[in-house]
Write a protein that holds these residues in place. Structure first.
Motif, PDB file in Angstrom:
ATOM      1  N   THR A 166     -10.585  26.592  20.876  1.00 23.50           N
ATOM      2  CA  THR A 166      -9.496  25.741  21.347  1.00 23.50           C
ATOM      3  C   THR A 166      -9.894  25.022  22.625  1.00 23.50           C
ATOM      4  OG1 THR A 166      -7.863  27.257  20.398  1.00 23.50           O
ATOM      5  CG2 THR A 166      -7.079  25.721  22.077  1.00 23.50           C
ATOM      6  N   SER A 213      -9.429  15.683  16.271  1.00 25.85           N
ATOM      7  CA  SER A 213     -10.024  16.897  16.822  1.00 25.85           C
ATOM      8  C   SER A 213     -11.474  16.999  16.360  1.00 25.85           C
ATOM      9  CB  SER A 213      -9.248  18.136  16.365  1.00 25.85           C
ATOM     10  OG  SER A 213      -9.533  18.427  15.002  1.00 25.85           O
ATOM     11  N   SER A 250      -6.900  20.455  13.610  1.00 21.65           N
ATOM     12  CA  SER A 250      -6.968  21.430  14.701  1.00 21.65           C
ATOM     13  C   SER A 250      -6.195  22.702  14.393  1.00 21.65           C
ATOM     14  CB  SER A 250      -6.465  20.797  16.005  1.00 21.65           C
ATOM     15  OG  SER A 250      -5.148  20.304  15.851  1.00 21.65           O
ATOM     16  N   SER A 251      -5.160  22.614  13.579  1.00 19.55           N
ATOM     17  CA  SER A 251      -4.387  23.820  13.253  1.00 19.55           C
ATOM     18  C   SER A 251      -5.182  24.809  12.405  1.00 19.55           C
ATOM     19  CB  SER A 251      -3.094  23.441  12.515  1.00 19.55           C
ATOM     20  OG  SER A 251      -3.379  22.726  11.328  1.00 19.55           O
ATOM     21  N   ASN A 252      -6.290  24.354  11.824  1.00 18.33           N
ATOM     22  CA  ASN A 252      -7.136  25.252  11.036  1.00 18.33           C
ATOM     23  C   ASN A 252      -8.363  25.748  11.804  1.00 18.33           C
ATOM     24  OD1 ASN A 252      -5.579  25.364   8.724  1.00 18.33           O
ATOM     25  ND2 ASN A 252      -6.568  23.582   7.787  1.00 18.33           N
ATOM     26  N   ALA A 287      -8.536  31.167  15.462  1.00 18.43           N
ATOM     27  CA  ALA A 287      -7.656  31.547  16.574  1.00 18.43           C
ATOM     28  C   ALA A 287      -8.452  32.282  17.649  1.00 18.43           C
ATOM     29  CB  ALA A 287      -6.515  32.411  16.054  1.00 18.43           C
TER      30      ALA A 287
END
Length: 505
Positions: free
Chosen positions: A150, A180, A140-142, A145
């Protein structure tokens, strides 16, 4: 997934209000259809391609924001993960030299994007699944943005209520879990749009469903995931499992997955939108202030925002699309079957085959969907994804006695579907030179039993035979793929294996 949404947390009343609004939108759609408010045929087609970012080493680069800043074009957008981009080609009228024009626009756009990506030590790779992706890349961090990604991830994870399980049994087997929806970002596809009138929509959608397996047979380009060789086109099982909101108990009850082929032929576009409401809870219950029925009463054209947003969270391989251009509503069939790549020529050849064969099948006096059970079309799709150009498919026999036969997929394409595609492109008014060039690419793939997936697999195994370990072989295959992709010759002409090292001195 591309809808721009902004919202915080949802409460129970939001979902009830959204369901009511969806029903009003569906009523509005029915009125638009009854009042014949839709645009007249313009023979318009559109094209979107999802892309990967990789470095000179063949490894993914998580830097789409930096690359997009340098590209600085509205034709390029973010996609789900930081190693993804999407390029959108403006709609074109089918006919004349449209495919050559599309090819030139794509070459120009991709070459420009590749140069800009090179400025930050990255490059564009047009491929179904990047072979060098690792499980640690798809977290999920990739995710890009962007609020909508999200939010969508949070809602699908909440609906699922537990980790996602990936279990794909192909040449090798992959079993793993994810917390995710990020593994879905591994799937990069080509989306082909065709604007149609309401009266023709069902015939075009049914034809697209019937031919989806053949599209995969000739166009498969996704044999690897997380270092494993799986199906020849591994995107469909990966996409379904990585967005599956159903825990095992709901799967056992027969609840439909949000990524699905469908379960029946249709008679109108309305049926697909109605199915969305009947089978799938809202993931993004965001209400628009518009009252669609009031807009209709006042003689306007409603956006049907909730219906459009909900439709975007049901991942059909052939999706209905409601849109508005110059104040006039229209319907499109969005074909989401094909993987990206390998080259611009290959992408345009796949598009020419699709638009030609769908036109011919949709106008056939004895439509294929009247002779082929829907369950057979769905099984064909799975077989094509698993076996690619080596698949066998079920298809109605020609002649007075009819029935269903199982045939080699390449024989079906070469003997029956390519002549139909040729007739369909003639009906669109496509120049014979364009028609013959791009359908000739499909014919050569069938003759040589070669597509992107077979080339990747054969080159990977050749690298292993030369002594490389699996990771090095996948990276070398990816680098060689990228080189040949940018040279631009169609994949059936690519030499298998890695180039011989140059000895110095």
């Amino acid at each position: 997934m591309g809808e721009k949404v902004v919202a915080g947390a949802f409460d129970l009343s939001d979902r009830q209000r959204y369901r009511d609004k969806l029903r009003r939108c569906l009523t509005g759609l029915a009125r638009l259809l009854e009042e014949e408010r839709f645009d007249r045929p313009k023979n318009l087609m559109g094209l979107e391609i999802e892309l990967n970012l990789a470095g000179p080493d063949g490894m993914p680069r998580m830097m789409n924001a930096e690359v997009l800043e340098r590209i600085a074009s509205r034709d390029f957008q973010t996609e789900l993960a930081m190693f993804n981009l999407e390029v959108n080609i403006a709609p074109h009228r089918l006919g004349d030299r449209v495919f050559d024009r599309l090819a030139e626009e794509l070459r120009t756009s991709l070459a420009y994007a590749h140069r800009k990506a090179n400025e930050v030590d990255a490059g564009i790779v047009m491929i179904g699944i990047l072979p060098t992706l690792d499980r640690d890349d798809l977290v999920s961090s990739n995710l890009s943005a962007v609020d909508r990604y999200t939010l969508l991830n949070d809602q699908i994870v909440a609906a699922r209520g537990e980790d996602f399980t990936l279990d794909i049994d192909g040449v090798e087997r992959l079993v793993c879990t994810s917390r995710s929806i990020a593994p879905e970002a591994a799937c990069t596809s080509v989306q082909l749009h065709l604007q149609v009138t309401p009266a023709r929509f069902a015939d075009v959608w049914n034809a697209a469903q019937a031919v989806a397996a053949a599209q995969i047979v000739v166009g498969a380009n996704s044999p690897f995931l997380f270092g494993r060789e799986l199906w020849r086109e591994s995107r469909p099982p990966l996409f379904q499992q990585s967005t599956d909101t159903r825990p095992p108990e709901l799967q056992a009850q027969g609840v439909r997955p949000r990524t699905w082929f469908g379960e029946r032929w249709i008679t109108s576009a309305y049926e697909l939108f109605e199915e969305n409401l009947r089978y799938f809870p809202a993931l993004l219950p965001i209400c628009d202030p518009e009252d669609p029925l009031r807009v209709l009463d006042e003689g306007g054209t409603p956006k049907l925002a909730e219906l459009v947003l909900h439709n975007g969270t049901v991942y059909r391989w052939n999706r209905p699309v409601y849109g508005i251009a110059d104040g006039v509503p229209h319907l499109r069939v969005e074909n989401r079957v094909l993987p990206a790549g390998p080259t611009v020529v290959d992408v345009i050849a796949n598009a020419a085959f699709y638009y030609g064969v769908v036109r011919a099948l949709a106008e056939d006096a004895r439509p294929v969907w009247a002779r082929l059970p829907f369950e057979a079309a769905a099984a064909n799709f799975d077989n094509a994804c698993r076996y690619g150009i080596g698949a066998r498919l079920k298809w109605p026999r020609r002649g007075r006695y009819g029935g269903i036969a199982e045939v080699e997929a390449v024989d079906l394409v070469r003997d029956e579907l390519l002549p139909l595609a040729e007739a369909g492109l003639d009906a669109w008014g496509v120049e014979p030179a364009d028609r013959d060039l791009y359908l000739g690419v499909i014919e050569e793939r069938c003759r040589l039993r070669t597509n992107g997936a077979t080339w990747q697999s054969a080159t990977f195994h050749r690298a292993l035979e030369q002594g490389l370990d699996r990771d090095a072989a996948l990276a070398a295959t990816t680098r060689r793929y990228g080189q040949l992709m940018h040279l631009g010759e169609p994949v059936h002409t690519w030499p298998v294996g890695l180039p011989e090292p140059v000895l110095l001195g």
